[in-house]
Design a protein around this motif. Structure first.
Motif, PDB file in Angstrom:
ATOM      1  N   PRO A 402       0.803  -1.234   0.000  1.00  0.00           N
ATOM      2  CA  PRO A 402       0.000   0.000   0.000  1.00  0.00           C
ATOM      3  C   PRO A 402       0.830   1.276   0.000  1.00  0.00           C
ATOM      4  CG  PRO A 402      -0.932  -1.612   1.510  1.00  0.00           C
ATOM      5  CD  PRO A 402       0.377  -2.179   1.038  1.00  0.00           C
ATOM      6  N   GLU A 403       1.919   1.265   0.753  1.00  0.00           N
ATOM      7  CA  GLU A 403       2.721   2.492   0.835  1.00  0.00           C
ATOM      8  C   GLU A 403       3.513   2.769  -0.443  1.00  0.00           C
ATOM      9  OE1 GLU A 403       5.222  -0.911   2.381  1.00  0.00           O
ATOM     10  OE2 GLU A 403       3.145  -0.211   2.544  1.00  0.00           O
ATOM     11  N   ALA A 404       3.637   1.760  -1.323  1.00  0.00           N
ATOM     12  CA  ALA A 404       4.380   1.949  -2.576  1.00  0.00           C
ATOM     13  C   ALA A 404       3.474   1.889  -3.802  1.00  0.00           C
ATOM     14  CB  ALA A 404       5.473   0.890  -2.697  1.00  0.00           C
ATOM     15  N   ALA A 405       2.149   1.823  -3.583  1.00  0.00           N
ATOM     16  CA  ALA A 405       1.228   1.657  -4.710  1.00  0.00           C
ATOM     17  C   ALA A 405       1.333   2.808  -5.710  1.00  0.00           C
ATOM     18  CB  ALA A 405      -0.204   1.529  -4.201  1.00  0.00           C
ATOM     19  N   TYR A 406       1.558   4.019  -5.217  1.00  0.00           N
ATOM     20  CA  TYR A 406       1.654   5.155  -6.139  1.00  0.00           C
ATOM     21  C   TYR A 406       2.870   5.022  -7.058  1.00  0.00           C
ATOM     22  CZ  TYR A 406       5.460   7.349  -3.455  1.00  0.00           C
ATOM     23  OH  TYR A 406       6.666   7.635  -2.858  1.00  0.00           O
ATOM     24  N   LEU A 407       3.915   4.353  -6.571  1.00  0.00           N
ATOM     25  CA  LEU A 407       5.076   4.121  -7.425  1.00  0.00           C
ATOM     26  C   LEU A 407       4.739   3.116  -8.523  1.00  0.00           C
ATOM     27  CD1 LEU A 407       7.875   3.925  -4.696  1.00  0.00           C
ATOM     28  CD2 LEU A 407       7.361   5.843  -6.220  1.00  0.00           C
ATOM     29  N   GLY A 408       3.900   2.133  -8.187  1.00  0.00           N
ATOM     30  CA  GLY A 408       3.438   1.202  -9.206  1.00  0.00           C
ATOM     31  C   GLY A 408       2.599   1.893 -10.264  1.00  0.00           C
ATOM     32  N   GLN A 409       1.748   2.835  -9.851  1.00  0.00           N
ATOM     33  CA  GLN A 409       0.958   3.610 -10.812  1.00  0.00           C
ATOM     34  C   GLN A 409       1.870   4.430 -11.720  1.00  0.00           C
ATOM     35  OE1 GLN A 409      -1.422   5.786  -7.985  1.00  0.00           O
ATOM     36  NE2 GLN A 409      -3.076   4.263  -7.989  1.00  0.00           N
ATOM     37  N   TYR A 410       2.857   5.042 -11.105  1.00  0.00           N
ATOM     38  CA  TYR A 410       3.811   5.836 -11.896  1.00  0.00           C
ATOM     39  C   TYR A 410       4.576   4.957 -12.881  1.00  0.00           C
ATOM     40  CZ  TYR A 410       8.099   8.369 -12.986  1.00  0.00           C
ATOM     41  OH  TYR A 410       9.160   8.936 -13.647  1.00  0.00           O
ATOM     42  N   LEU A 411       5.027   3.792 -12.417  1.00  0.00           N
ATOM     43  CA  LEU A 411       5.813   2.907 -13.273  1.00  0.00           C
ATOM     44  C   LEU A 411       4.970   2.386 -14.429  1.00  0.00           C
ATOM     45  CD1 LEU A 411       8.381   1.372 -13.914  1.00  0.00           C
ATOM     46  CD2 LEU A 411       7.776  -0.302 -12.144  1.00  0.00           C
ATOM     47  N   ALA A 412       3.752   1.941 -14.151  1.00  0.00           N
ATOM     48  CA  ALA A 412       2.883   1.442 -15.223  1.00  0.00           C
ATOM     49  C   ALA A 412       2.583   2.528 -16.243  1.00  0.00           C
ATOM     50  CB  ALA A 412       1.584   0.900 -14.624  1.00  0.00           C
ATOM     51  N   GLY A 413       2.384   3.761 -15.782  1.00  0.00           N
ATOM     52  CA  GLY A 413       2.119   4.863 -16.705  1.00  0.00           C
ATOM     53  C   GLY A 413       3.341   5.296 -17.482  1.00  0.00           C
ATOM     54  N   ALA A 440      -3.941   5.254  -3.899  1.00  0.00           N
ATOM     55  CA  ALA A 440      -2.616   5.336  -3.277  1.00  0.00           C
ATOM     56  C   ALA A 440      -2.350   6.689  -2.638  1.00  0.00           C
ATOM     57  CB  ALA A 440      -1.544   5.053  -4.333  1.00  0.00           C
ATOM     58  N   GLY A 441      -3.315   7.606  -2.735  1.00  0.00           N
ATOM     59  CA  GLY A 441      -3.123   8.917  -2.128  1.00  0.00           C
ATOM     60  C   GLY A 441      -2.167   9.813  -2.880  1.00  0.00           C
ATOM     61  N   HIS A 442      -1.885   9.490  -4.127  1.00  0.00           N
ATOM     62  CA  HIS A 442      -0.981  10.305  -4.940  1.00  0.00           C
ATOM     63  C   HIS A 442      -1.658  10.497  -6.301  1.00  0.00           C
ATOM     64  CE1 HIS A 442       2.624  11.665  -7.072  1.00  0.00           C
ATOM     65  NE2 HIS A 442       3.189  11.854  -5.884  1.00  0.00           N
ATOM     66  N   GLU A 443      -2.465  11.561  -6.378  1.00  0.00           N
ATOM     67  CA  GLU A 443      -3.353  11.745  -7.522  1.00  0.00           C
ATOM     68  C   GLU A 443      -2.613  11.817  -8.847  1.00  0.00           C
ATOM     69  OE1 GLU A 443      -7.348  12.035  -8.835  1.00  0.00           O
ATOM     70  OE2 GLU A 443      -6.443  11.545  -6.903  1.00  0.00           O
ATOM     71  N   ARG A 444      -1.477  12.459  -8.866  1.00  0.00           N
ATOM     72  CA  ARG A 444      -0.763  12.668 -10.123  1.00  0.00           C
ATOM     73  C   ARG A 444      -0.368  11.338 -10.784  1.00  0.00           C
ATOM     74  NH1 ARG A 444       1.347  17.415 -11.868  1.00  0.00           N
ATOM     75  NH2 ARG A 444       2.906  17.332 -13.538  1.00  0.00           N
ATOM     76  N   SER A 445       0.114  10.392  -9.986  1.00  0.00           N
ATOM     77  CA  SER A 445       0.522   9.099 -10.529  1.00  0.00           C
ATOM     78  C   SER A 445      -0.688   8.328 -11.060  1.00  0.00           C
ATOM     79  CB  SER A 445       1.225   8.270  -9.453  1.00  0.00           C
ATOM     80  OG  SER A 445       2.454   8.859  -9.101  1.00  0.00           O
ATOM     81  N   ARG A 446      -1.798   8.379 -10.328  1.00  0.00           N
ATOM     82  CA  ARG A 446      -2.986   7.653 -10.780  1.00  0.00           C
ATOM     83  C   ARG A 446      -3.554   8.274 -12.052  1.00  0.00           C
ATOM     84  NH1 ARG A 446      -8.550   7.541 -10.128  1.00  0.00           N
ATOM     85  NH2 ARG A 446      -9.395   5.404 -10.253  1.00  0.00           N
ATOM     86  N   LEU A 447      -3.533   9.589 -12.164  1.00  0.00           N
ATOM     87  CA  LEU A 447      -4.040  10.246 -13.372  1.00  0.00           C
ATOM     88  C   LEU A 447      -3.222   9.848 -14.598  1.00  0.00           C
ATOM     89  CD1 LEU A 447      -4.856  13.829 -12.031  1.00  0.00           C
ATOM     90  CD2 LEU A 447      -6.473  12.035 -12.688  1.00  0.00           C
ATOM     91  N   LYS A 448      -1.917   9.733 -14.424  1.00  0.00           N
ATOM     92  CA  LYS A 448      -1.093   9.298 -15.557  1.00  0.00           C
ATOM     93  C   LYS A 448      -1.468   7.880 -15.967  1.00  0.00           C
ATOM     94  CE  LYS A 448       3.612   9.136 -17.293  1.00  0.00           C
ATOM     95  NZ  LYS A 448       5.012   9.560 -17.076  1.00  0.00           N
ATOM     96  N   ALA A 449      -1.630   6.999 -14.973  1.00  0.00           N
ATOM     97  CA  ALA A 449      -2.029   5.631 -15.295  1.00  0.00           C
ATOM     98  C   ALA A 449      -3.398   5.606 -15.971  1.00  0.00           C
ATOM     99  CB  ALA A 449      -2.046   4.781 -14.030  1.00  0.00           C
ATOM    100  N   LEU A 450      -4.297   6.505 -15.605  1.00  0.00           N
ATOM    101  CA  LEU A 450      -5.633   6.545 -16.202  1.00  0.00           C
ATOM    102  C   LEU A 450      -5.590   6.929 -17.678  1.00  0.00           C
ATOM    103  CD1 LEU A 450      -8.030   8.078 -13.518  1.00  0.00           C
ATOM    104  CD2 LEU A 450      -8.376   5.953 -14.783  1.00  0.00           C
TER     105      LEU A 450
END
Length: 724
Positions: A402-413, A440-450
C-alpha cells in the motif's frame, strides 16, 4: 523469427547459443529424441543442476519441426497469470486486440508445425498444465518439451527422468570446464573421488572446476570432505532454510548434494563475494552491470569494487555472462540464486535490497520514457525488452505494498511508450487496470495511469473502456488542477473521436490539446502524434493540403530530434498525398520508409496500413497481381490489429479502390488466386515482399483526375489512431 546454431546444427527459432562444450549424454540424447518423435508432450525431470535444459535443447534441435523450436524461459516468471504472456513473448507475437494471450496463441499456432520448450515451470505447474493441455488439445501440429523438477500431470505426458552423469562423463565435464578457464588438470583418483562425492551432478562439477584455479584436486577433496561431515549433521553457519539434515553417516540425496556443493562454494567465497551473491538474488532473470553497481553496493561492498567481485563470481561459474540485443547481461542459475536468497533473508537485508531494486527500475523507466523522444528509440525498446522480468518484479512489489502503490501507478504509466509503441498492449493493460484500482493517495501518478489506460484501450479497439478511463481522468485532473493530465486526457479523447469517425469533435479536442501542450511546454512523441491525428481529421474533412503542412512539420521536428516512431505516421499521410497528386513513385518511397519503421517497432497498425496503401500504389503502377497479393497479406495481418479496416468507410475506400482496379485487370478468378497467395505469407515475409520494388507488367493508368483527387482527400484513412 531467428535461425540459431546449436551444436553445429541450424535451427529455426530462439534457442540460445551454446557458449561452452556439450559433454557426454549421447545415450540420453538419443533416448530423448526418440521419445520426442513418438509423443506430443515429453517432460524432462530431474534434480536442479542435473543438466535438463542443455539436454532438452540438444534433443529439440534433432527433432525440430518445419516451423522451428521456441524456448520459453519460465524461471523469471513469478505470477501464474503471466505464463501465457511469456509464451507470446518468446514466440515474438504481437497482438493489438483485446484477445487474451491464449487466444492469440491458438490463432498463431493453428496451422504450424512447432516444438515449444517450456523450461523451468515447476513453480507454475498448475498454470502451465492448463495451458499445455488446451494447446495440445486444439493444435495438432504442436509438440511440447517441458523441463522441470516434476511432471506436469497432463494426459498423454511422457516423463523422461534424467539421472546425473556417469563417473567418466562427470570427470570429462570437470576437466573440460577447468581447461576452458585456463587450468590444466589431469585425470586421477582425487578428481574421480570429487566427482563421485558430487554424485555426478553437472552443476556441482562445474562449480568444483571453478575452484581448481586456486586449489589442487587433493585440497578440493579435503574441503569437500569437511563440508560433507559438517552438513550431514546440520550446518552451524548455513541459513536455517538451507541446512541439510539426514542420518549421520548416510549419503545425502542428490538435491542435498547439490545444496552441499553450492554451500561449499559459498564457504570458499570471500566476504565480498558472499555479499554480492546474496544481493544478486533480488534480480529476476538477467541483469546489467549498472544495475548491480547501484542495487548491490554499500554496507560492506563499495560500488567501485562490484565489477571485480562480479568477475570472480563469473570465474567460479556462479554467475553466467550472456550477449543480448540490449548488450551484455548476467544471470544466476535458479539453484544458485535461491541459495543466495536464503542468505539475504538470514542477513535481514532483503527488504532494503528489494527497495533498491525497485528504485533502480523506476529510474530506468523514467530515463527510457524521456529517451524515447530521441535518436535512441530502438535502443530504449531493446533495453526495456531485456529488463522486462525485472520491471514486472518491480511492478508486482509496488502494487502489492500500500505504501508503494503510487510508485506502481507511476511505473505502469511511464511505460506507455513500450505498451503502445512496441506491441505490448495486453500486458500494459493488465498492469494499468491493477494500478488505477488502487487509491494510493498520490493523484498525479494515478491520473497518468488513467490516461495511459485510455490510450491503450483505444489502440485495442475497446472504446467503452477508453471513454470511461479518459472521462474519469479529465474530471479528476480538472478538480485537482493537473494541467498535464487534462491535456493528455483531452488529446486521447480526440483520438477516440477520430477512430469513431467524429471528425469535427476530433479536430476540436486535438487542437485544444495541442494548445495546452504548448502552454505547459510539453514536446514529445505523444504531442507530435497528436499533430498527426489532427492532420488525419483535416484530411477526412477534405483539406489534404493542411494535412500535408501539419505532417511536414512533424517530420521536420522528428528528424531534428531523431524520433522514428511518430515519424512513420507522418510519412504515411505524406505518401497518401503523393498518390493523390499523381506521384506513385514518391508515394512508394515514403511508404517503404514508413513500413520499415513501423515493422521495426512491432507496430502492426502502421505496418498493415502501409501494406494496404502500397497495394493501391502498386496497382496504379501497373502490377495488379502484386497488388492483390499485398491485399491478401494485409488481410492476414488485420485479425491481430482488430476489425479489418475498422468497418469504416474512410479506411475501406483505398482498399476498395485497389480491389476494383485489380479485379478489372485480372478478372475475379485470378484476383482471388493472388489474394490467397498473399494470405499464406507470415508477417515477416509479407513485409519483406511489400518492401521490394515491383516490376510493372502493364503501363500505369493516367494520374487521378481532379475529381478523383477530391475523392481521395475525403477518404484518407486515419493512420494516427496507432493501434500499434
Amino acid at each position: 523469427m531467428r535461425d540459431h546454431q546449436l551444436g553445429g546444427s541450424s535451427v529455426h527459432g530462439n534457442l540460445p547459443l551454446e557458449l561452452d562444450a556439450f559433454v557426454g549424454r549421447s545415450a540420453e540424447l538419443a533416448g530423448l529424441a526418440g521419445v520426442l518423435g513418438a509423443a506430443r508432450l515429453v517432460t524432462v525431470t530431474g534434480a536442479g543442476g542435473v543438466g535438463k535444459s542443455r539436454l532438452a535443447a540438444r534433443a529439440a534441435v534433432r527433432c525440430a519441426p518445419c516451423d522451428g523450436v521456441w524456448r520459453v524461459e519460465l524461471a523469471p516468471v513469478r505470477d501464474p497469470e503471466f505464463v501465457d504472456h511469456a509464451v507470446v513473448e518468446a514466440l515474438g507475437l504481437t497482438d493489438h486486440t483485446t484477445r487474451l494471450p491464449r487466444e492469440t496463441l491458438l490463432a498463431h499456432l493453428a496451422e504450424r508445425q512447432l516444438l515449444l520448450v517450456l523450461d523451468g515451470f515447476e513453480h507454475l505447474v498448475e498454470a502451465c498444465a492448463g495451458l499445455v493441455g488446451e494447446l495440445l488439445g486444439q493444435l495438432p501440429g504442436l509438440r511440447v518439451l517441458a523441463v522441470g523438477r516434476r511432471p506436469l500431470g497432463v494426459a498423454g505426458e511422457r516423463v523422461f527422468p534424467l539421472a546425473p552423469l556417469g563417473e567418466d562423463e562427470a570427470v570429462e565435464l570437470l576437466l573440460s570446464r577447468a581447461a576452458e578457464q585456463g587450468t590444466a588438470v589431469a585425470d586421477g583418483p582425487e578428481v574421480r573421488e570429487v566427482c563421485r562425492r558430487l554424485d555426478g551432478i553437472p552443476l556441482a562439477a562445474e562449480l568444483a572446476a571453478g575452484r581448481l584455479r586456486a586449489l589442487s584436486p587433493g585440497q578440493l577433496l579435503d574441503r569437500l570432505d569437511d563440508r560433507f561431515r559438517l552438513l550431514t549433521g546440520g550446518g552451524r553457519d548455513a541459513p536455517s532454510g538451507s541446512r541439510l539434515r539426514s542420518t549421520p553417516g548416510a549419503p545425502p540425496s542428490r538435491h542435498r548434494t547439490l545444496r552441499l556443493a553450492i554451500g561449499w562454494s559459498h564457504e570458499l567465497c570471500t566476504p565480498q563475494e558472499r555479499l554480492l551473491w546474496s544481493r544478486l538474488s533480488v534480480f529476476a532473470g538477467r541483469f546489467e552491470l549498472e544495475a548491480v553497481e547501484y542495487v548491490c553496493s554499500g554496507h560492506g561492498l563499495e560500488a567501485d569494487d562490484v565489477l571485480d567481485v562480479l568477475t570472480e563470481l563469473l570465474a567460479q561459474s556462479l554467475v553466467v555472462r550472456e550477449e543480448t540485443p540490449a548488450g551484455v547481461r548476467y544471470r544466476m542459475l535458479d539453484t544458485v540464486r535461491a541459495y543466495g536468497a536464503d542468505w539475504l533473508e538470514a542477513a535481514g537485508d532483503a527488504a532494503r535490497l528489494r527497495r533498491r531494486h525497485r528504485d533502480w527500475y523506476l529510474g530506468l523507466a523514467t530515463w527510457c520514457e524521456l529517451d524515447w523522444f530521441s535518436p535512441r528509440q530502438h535502443e530504449v525498446a531493446a533495453r526495456v525488452e531485456a529488463e522486462l522480468p525485472n520491471l514486472r518484479c518491480a511492478l508486482e512489489r509496488c502494487l502489492a505494498e500500500p505504501e508503494a502503490a503510487y510508485l506502481g501507478q507511476y511505473l505502469a504509466g511511464s511505460l506507455w511508450f513500450y505498451w503502445a509503441g512496441c506491441g505490448r498492449l495486453s500486458e500494459g493493460r493488465h498492469w494499468l487496470e491493477q494500478a488505477v484500482r488502487l487509491d494510493a493517495g498520490h493523484e498525479r501518478s494515478r491520473l497518468k495511469a488513467l490516461w495511459v489506460l485510455g490510450y491503450v484501450a483505444i489502440l485495442q479497439g475497446d472504446t467503452v473502456a477508453a471513454l470511461a478511463a479518459l472521462q474519469e481522468c479529465r474530471e479528476e485532473a480538472e478538480r485537482s488542477g493537473d494541467a498535464t493530465a487534462v491535456a493528455y486526457a483531452e488529446h486521447r479523447s480526440g483520438c477516440l473521436a477520430l477512430v469513431r469517425d467524429d471528425m469535427a469533435r476530433a479536430e476540436s479536442l486535438l487542437r485544444s490539446a495541442l494548445d495546452r501542450y504548448r502552454e505547459i511546454g510539453e514536446l514529445n512523441s505523444n504531442v507530435l502524434m497528436g499533430q498527426v491525428e489532427l492532420a488525419m481529421a483535416r484530411a477526412f474533412q477534405g483539406d489534404l493540403a493542411d494535412a500535408v503542412l501539419l505532417c511536414e512539420d512533424v517530420r521536420r521536428v522528428c528528424e531534428d530530434h531523431g524520433e522514428r516512431w511518430t515519424r512513420t505516421y507522418a510519412l504515411y499521410v505524406l505518401a497518401y498525398a503523393a498518390w493523390a497528386d499523381g506521384d506513385p513513385a514518391r508515394a512508394r518511397t515514403l511508404l517503404t520508409d514508413c513500413l520499415a519503421g513501423a515493422h521495426s517497432f512491432h507496430d502492426l497498425l502502421g505496418s498493415v496500413l502501409a501494406v494496404e496503401l502500397l497495394a493501391l500504389v502498386t496497382v496504379v503502377q501497373g502490377d495488379a497481381a502484386e497488388a492483390a497479393v499485398l491485399q491478401g497479406a494485409a488481410a492476414r495481418m488485420w485479425p491481430s490489429v482488430g476489425l479489418p479496416l475498422f468497418g469504416s468507410a474512410y479506411y475501406n475506400a483505398p482498399h476498395e479502390l485497389c480491389e476494383a482496379r485489380a479485379r478489372e485487370r485480372l478478372g475475379d478468378e485470378r484476383y482471388e488466386e493472388c489474394v490467397a497467395q498473399g494470405a499464406r505469407l507470415v508477417r515477416e515475409a509479407a513485409v519483406s515482399r511489400a518492401l521490394e520494388q515491383p516490376t510493372c507488367t502493364n503501363p500505369p493508368p493516367p494520374a487521378p483526375t481532379r475529381a478523383g483527387r477530391r475523392r481521395a482527400e475525403v477518404v484518407l484513412p486515419p493512420a494516427g489512431d496507432q493501434r500499434a
